[in-house]
Design a protein around this motif. Structure first.
Motif, PDB file in Angstrom:
ATOM      1  N   MET A   1      -1.696 -25.120  11.360  1.00  0.00           N
ATOM      2  CA  MET A   1      -1.769 -23.825  12.036  1.00  0.00           C
ATOM      3  C   MET A   1      -3.214 -23.347  12.120  1.00  0.00           C
ATOM      4  SD  MET A   1       0.056 -20.222  11.048  1.00  0.00           S
ATOM      5  CE  MET A   1      -0.916 -20.030   9.560  1.00  0.00           C
TER       6      MET A   1
ATOM      7  N   ARG B   1      12.717 -21.942  16.995  1.00  0.00           N
ATOM      8  CA  ARG B   1      13.080 -23.343  16.762  1.00  0.00           C
ATOM      9  C   ARG B   1      13.916 -23.518  15.499  1.00  0.00           C
ATOM     10  NH1 ARG B   1       9.116 -26.089  15.364  1.00  0.00           N
ATOM     11  NH2 ARG B   1       7.371 -24.594  15.470  1.00  0.00           N
ATOM     12  N   HIS B   2      13.837 -22.557  14.593  1.00  0.00           N
ATOM     13  CA  HIS B   2      14.611 -22.634  13.353  1.00  0.00           C
ATOM     14  C   HIS B   2      15.853 -21.750  13.385  1.00  0.00           C
ATOM     15  CE1 HIS B   2      10.822 -24.454  12.021  1.00  0.00           C
ATOM     16  NE2 HIS B   2      11.524 -25.010  11.063  1.00  0.00           N
TER      17      HIS B   2
ATOM     18  N   PHE C   1       8.167 -20.502  16.192  1.00  0.00           N
ATOM     19  CA  PHE C   1       8.608 -21.074  14.912  1.00  0.00           C
ATOM     20  C   PHE C   1      10.007 -20.564  14.551  1.00  0.00           C
ATOM     21  CE2 PHE C   1       9.152 -20.553  10.350  1.00  0.00           C
ATOM     22  CZ  PHE C   1       8.938 -21.843   9.889  1.00  0.00           C
TER      23      PHE C   1
ATOM     24  N   ARG D   1       3.142 -18.255  18.713  1.00  0.00           N
ATOM     25  CA  ARG D   1       3.336 -19.360  17.774  1.00  0.00           C
ATOM     26  C   ARG D   1       4.295 -18.959  16.648  1.00  0.00           C
ATOM     27  NH1 ARG D   1       0.232 -22.910  20.024  1.00  0.00           N
ATOM     28  NH2 ARG D   1      -1.976 -22.577  20.527  1.00  0.00           N
TER      29      ARG D   1
END
Length: 224
Positions: free
Chosen positions: A1, A46-47, A43, A39
């Motif tokens: 990151m 996507r989870h 995250f 970003r």
């Protein structure tokens, strides 16, 4: 990151002449902040934590005036210059080292399902107020002129100009390509003028061939 953050700051400093140092970019650039927000939102998206992801993206919209759906895929080194009014849709993809100016929409037409938004290649410049609508590819090193409405695929190294956009090449594919530092939005080829020049060239070639044929017929008649 942290590598991505350093890369993004470095890319912005190289391409934005107004950026004086990395400290200024990190604390004051809304386009950079929008990428950071995205970003984090991506995250969570996507989870499976989609509510939190959408909350972050909406907070980003409120703070920066830039709306990026948390599912969108954003590459490294994106420069969103000024940024107000930029909208990037759910299935949009943006490659590395791209430049997007204010008022740009990477959206859908309302007719597609599934993949509905454009895929932007690497080193692409999208001028202010441009609309790129539909599930097609904009090739690497392409340019989209300010105010253009792009509804079809843009080849690698090409320039899209007008409403609806026309695809233009200068004739030298190497010169058509940009390296991420070429932010010229003024010297964009005029599609009508380019087409007229091409037709004039073809007419000149046809006239020369016709004159050569007529000259050959005249010589043949003299011999007879």
């Amino acid at each position: 990151m942290f590598k991505n953050i350093r890369y993004d700051i470095k890319a912005i400093k190289e391409r934005d002449p107004a950026a004086r140092n990395g400290f200024e970019v990190f604390f004051l650039y809304t386009g950079f902040h929008a990428v950071l927000y995205h970003r984090a939102a991506n995250f969570f998206y996507r989870h499976g934590m989609k509510f939190i992801a959408r909350w972050i993206s909406q907070h980003c919209r409120f703070k920066t005036g830039i709306e990026i759906h948390p599912a969108a895929k954003i590459g490294r080194g994106l420069l969103i210059d000024h940024g107000t009014g930029v909208v990037i849709g759910e299935t949009a993809e943006v490659g590395d080292n791209c430049t997007i100016y204010q008022g740009v929409t990477l959206g859908g037409t309302g007719k597609d399902v599934g993949k509905r938004h454009p895929t932007i290649g690497n080193n692409v410049m999208v001028g202010s107020g441009a609309k790129v609508l539909g599930p097609f590819k904009v090739g690497d090193n392409a340019k989209i002129a300010a105010g253009a409405v792009v509804l079809t695929e843009v080849p690698e190294g090409a320039t899209a100009v007008g409403v609806p956009a026309r695809i233009i090449f200068t004739g030298d594919r190497a010169k058509d390509k940009c390296d991420g530092n070429d932010l010229d939005q003024i010297h964009i080829p005029d599609p009508v003028s380019t087409e007229m020049c091409r037709l004039r060239y073809q007419m000149d070639q046809l006239e020369k061939r016709l004159a050569a044929l007529e000259g050959g017929d005249a010589q043949h008649a003299d011999k007879q």
